[in-house]
Design a protein around this motif. Structure first.
Motif, short mmCIF file in Angstrom:
data_model
loop_
_atom_site.label_atom_id
_atom_site.label_comp_id
_atom_site.label_asym_id
_atom_site.label_seq_id
_atom_site.Cartn_x
_atom_site.Cartn_y
_atom_site.Cartn_z
N GLY A 221 25.17 6.99 -108.50
CA GLY A 221 25.12 6.22 -109.74
C GLY A 221 24.41 4.88 -109.61
O GLY A 221 24.62 3.97 -110.42
N TYR A 222 23.55 4.75 -108.59
CA TYR A 222 22.85 3.47 -108.38
C TYR A 222 21.52 3.38 -109.11
O TYR A 222 20.85 2.36 -109.03
N ALA A 223 21.12 4.48 -109.75
CA ALA A 223 19.79 4.49 -110.35
C ALA A 223 19.73 5.57 -111.43
O ALA A 223 20.52 6.52 -111.43
N ASP A 224 18.80 5.37 -112.36
CA ASP A 224 18.55 6.37 -113.39
C ASP A 224 17.33 7.22 -113.08
O ASP A 224 17.27 8.39 -113.42
N TYR A 225 16.34 6.59 -112.46
CA TYR A 225 15.10 7.30 -112.10
C TYR A 225 14.66 6.84 -110.71
O TYR A 225 14.52 5.64 -110.48
N GLY B 81 18.53 7.95 -121.55
CA GLY B 81 19.75 8.18 -120.76
C GLY B 81 20.53 6.88 -120.62
O GLY B 81 19.98 5.80 -120.79
N SER B 82 21.79 7.01 -120.28
CA SER B 82 22.59 5.79 -120.15
C SER B 82 22.28 5.12 -118.83
O SER B 82 22.09 5.78 -117.81
N ARG B 83 22.22 3.82 -118.82
CA ARG B 83 21.94 3.08 -117.61
C ARG B 83 23.06 3.27 -116.60
O ARG B 83 24.23 3.27 -116.94
N SER B 84 22.67 3.43 -115.39
CA SER B 84 23.65 3.50 -114.30
C SER B 84 24.50 2.24 -114.34
O SER B 84 24.01 1.14 -114.52
N ASN B 85 25.82 2.42 -114.18
CA ASN B 85 26.73 1.28 -114.38
C ASN B 85 26.88 0.39 -113.15
O ASN B 85 27.56 -0.62 -113.19
N LYS B 86 26.26 0.76 -112.04
CA LYS B 86 26.40 -0.05 -110.84
C LYS B 86 25.26 -1.04 -110.66
O LYS B 86 25.32 -1.92 -109.83
N ARG B 87 24.22 -0.84 -111.44
CA ARG B 87 23.09 -1.76 -111.34
C ARG B 87 23.27 -2.88 -112.33
O ARG B 87 23.70 -2.68 -113.45
N GLU C 144 18.66 13.73 -116.38
CA GLU C 144 18.36 14.31 -117.69
C GLU C 144 17.81 15.73 -117.60
O GLU C 144 17.16 16.09 -116.63
N LYS D 173 17.51 -5.77 -113.06
CA LYS D 173 16.45 -4.83 -112.74
C LYS D 173 16.48 -4.33 -111.30
O LYS D 173 16.06 -3.23 -111.01
N TYR E 195 13.80 2.97 -108.11
CA TYR E 195 13.44 2.89 -106.69
C TYR E 195 12.33 3.87 -106.36
O TYR E 195 12.28 4.97 -106.90
N VAL F 133 22.11 -4.03 -107.13
CA VAL F 133 23.33 -3.24 -107.24
C VAL F 133 24.50 -4.14 -106.88
O VAL F 133 24.46 -4.86 -105.87
#
Lengths: 340, 340
Positions: free
Chosen positions: A132-136, B2-8, A181, B11, A84, B14
């Motif tokens: 936990g909705y996004a990694d970056y 990193g591990s992907r967020s589990n709520k998404r 990270e 691409k 996002y 959510v």
């Protein structure tokens, strides 16, 4: 009334359970900002505030685009890794942010909080990361002196005289990249502001219009978290300038908080006001963005600052509301950033 | 990485783990909207679009204020129970939302997504609820025909002729209250849009400018969720109007999705276009807001609609960007609402 959400403390603050880190930042400024006291901390100083574009507005948008792209690059990521983009600016219909977002392939939330937008975008981005909705996620804002002058006041060509309390809109854009990270400064609390209006009508005295909002948000932050000024190395308001800073200090003192030793205002430190003739100080979305992404973030990396509270402050008027005799409401959002 | 967020999932989407419910809504419209085919579904139809105020802008702000206040009242709550307000509108610097927010005592996030703002505010509000950051959140938007005409096109007093593809900005405001209580329609998926630009420059043909963004977001929603048009009783775009709706249908068909049986456009159904001379249909932030808060929400409560996808669509131009020869970028956000 249902059970209270367990992540909120007090009325306006969220304590992050899974604090996102600000893994990298980019700050881009115009020549005047580069010539100021914080010049050495900015990543890029433009030689010309047109930045090779045909208009001030396009130059502003290009600055934001560059800040976003450089931030992604520095983290060795690609656009498609970013989940996002939260961004906003001062121009009508977020011209700068929308056109910057058009040129990056990232799901986009446009925000408007006037000059409070850096803390608004960082705050929302932090909640989305924490949840936990996004990694970056990238949070960004921009402003441009000449674009803002002709939109909010007078085109520069008129040569209008500037009021003593007038502020100088910062030409600049900042971008922050959040992730879970690495070992980098992290966001611990988000205190979301309410709109406050104490009846100021003078668009050349926005510091006074925004100060009550800053005071309200800082006070609520202390109440909600149980913290006090001594818990912070720096409390940085966005762009109250010299006038608004004094009002904020005095009002917080009336509430029993002495912030004097830790309180700075990004607008008050970005220019050398006498030499650079910036009157009451810097302002604009870009002001707290570049001071935070440049100066303050780097101070944190160097461990010169371990705990800071960013309190970006916005004056929520438009030319239409001012012409219609409305007062200037203010808002301030606060984000606590820490680094052990 | 990193591990992907589990709520998404996928691409851009959510999947909510703890779906918030839309426990009540309010829809307020002007006289023309009240006289249209959906008139009976709106909570309040203004007799006069000045709504007792001195300007169109103040009338718009008052409509939003009333929509927010009525929503809180209907739920037997008070302002202090509401944790966040997410709101935006079309006016420069969010004039309507900021002044509405000033008069309610609620922490406020200002958003700008042009006419996509209802899905943007509902989407962000849903994520914040799902993440456990709040117990009650309000999402709201507004628009006003006369305020929008003089800001984006020509003051009405000029009597300019309207183009065949021109849309008619809806005078209206909608507000939704989210909570985890009770048995009400709930939000299951949030698909956040990217800015898309296919080179349209005609501000009187915004449906065509926004259609590619709508198609992109609907397509990504299907890909991310594994759903298809048959999983929805209604897919409702915001304000593509008659022209943009046709383009969207055709483009989705090219991608292999036949939406014909379930696809409506809020802008296409809010007016009786021949009788009311609204050319290509309704538009504005208020359009998808009042059609969703009024007509569609009430259809869900009656179980006439069990699954809908709201896809509010925004044209991200400003008068400045248009005068500087820029094209019109579009964005669309999608929110899935369900009720068993």
């Amino acid at each position: 009334m249902g059970s209270r959400s367990n992540k909120r403390i007090g009325k306006q603050t969220v304590k992050l359970q899974n604090p996102p880190k600000i893994i990298t930042t980019t700050s881009i400024v115009g020549p005047k900002e580069g010539d100021g006291p914080l010049g050495e901390y900015f990543d890029l100083i433009l030689k010309d505030d047109m930045y090779g574009e045909e208009s001030f507005e396009k130059a502003e948008s290009s600055m934001m685009y560059r800040a976003i792209k450089d931030t992604i690059k520095k983290a060795n990521l690609r656009e498609e890794n970013i989940d996002y983009l939260f961004a906003g600016d001062l121009l009508n219909q977020l011209t700068s942010s929308n056109f910057a977002a058009r040129d990056v392939n990232i799901p986009f939330f446009g925000l408007y909080g006037a000059c409070s937008t850096m803390a608004e975008s960082l705050g929302l981005a932090s909640l989305i990361m924490d949840g936990g909705y996004a990694d970056y996620v990238i949070a960004s804002t921009s402003s441009h002196f000449s674009a803002a002058e002709r939109q909010f006041r007078f085109p520069l060509e008129y040569g209008s005289q500037r009021s003593e309390t007038a502020q100088w809109t910062v030409t600049g854009s900042g971008a922050m990249l959040l992730s879970h990270e690495g070992n980098k400064p992290y966001v611990t609390y988000v205190t979301t502001g309410k709109v406050k209006d104490y009846g100021i009508k003078d668009a050349n005295n926005m510091g006074a219009a925004m100060a009550p909002a800053a005071v309200d948000t800082i006070y609520k932050h202390f109440k909600d978290t149980g913290r006090s000024p001594k818990d912070y190395d720096v409390i940085a308001t966005g762009d109250l300038g010299l006038v608004g800073k004094k009002i904020t200090e005095d009002l917080l003192w009336e509430y029993g908080y002495n912030v004097k030793n830790v309180y700075i205002d990004c607008g008050a430190i970005i220019f050398d006001h006498e030499r650079q003739k910036t009157n009451s100080g810097g302002s604009g979305c870009g002001c707290s963005a570049v001071v935070t992404c440049g100066y303050l973030y780097k101070q944190m990396l160097d461990k010169d600052i371990k705990r800071m509270l960013l309190v970006s402050t916005g004056a929520l008027m438009s030319t239409t509301s001012s012409l219609q005799g409305e007062t200037i409401p203010g808002i301030a959002h606060a984000v606590a950033i820490e680094y052990d």
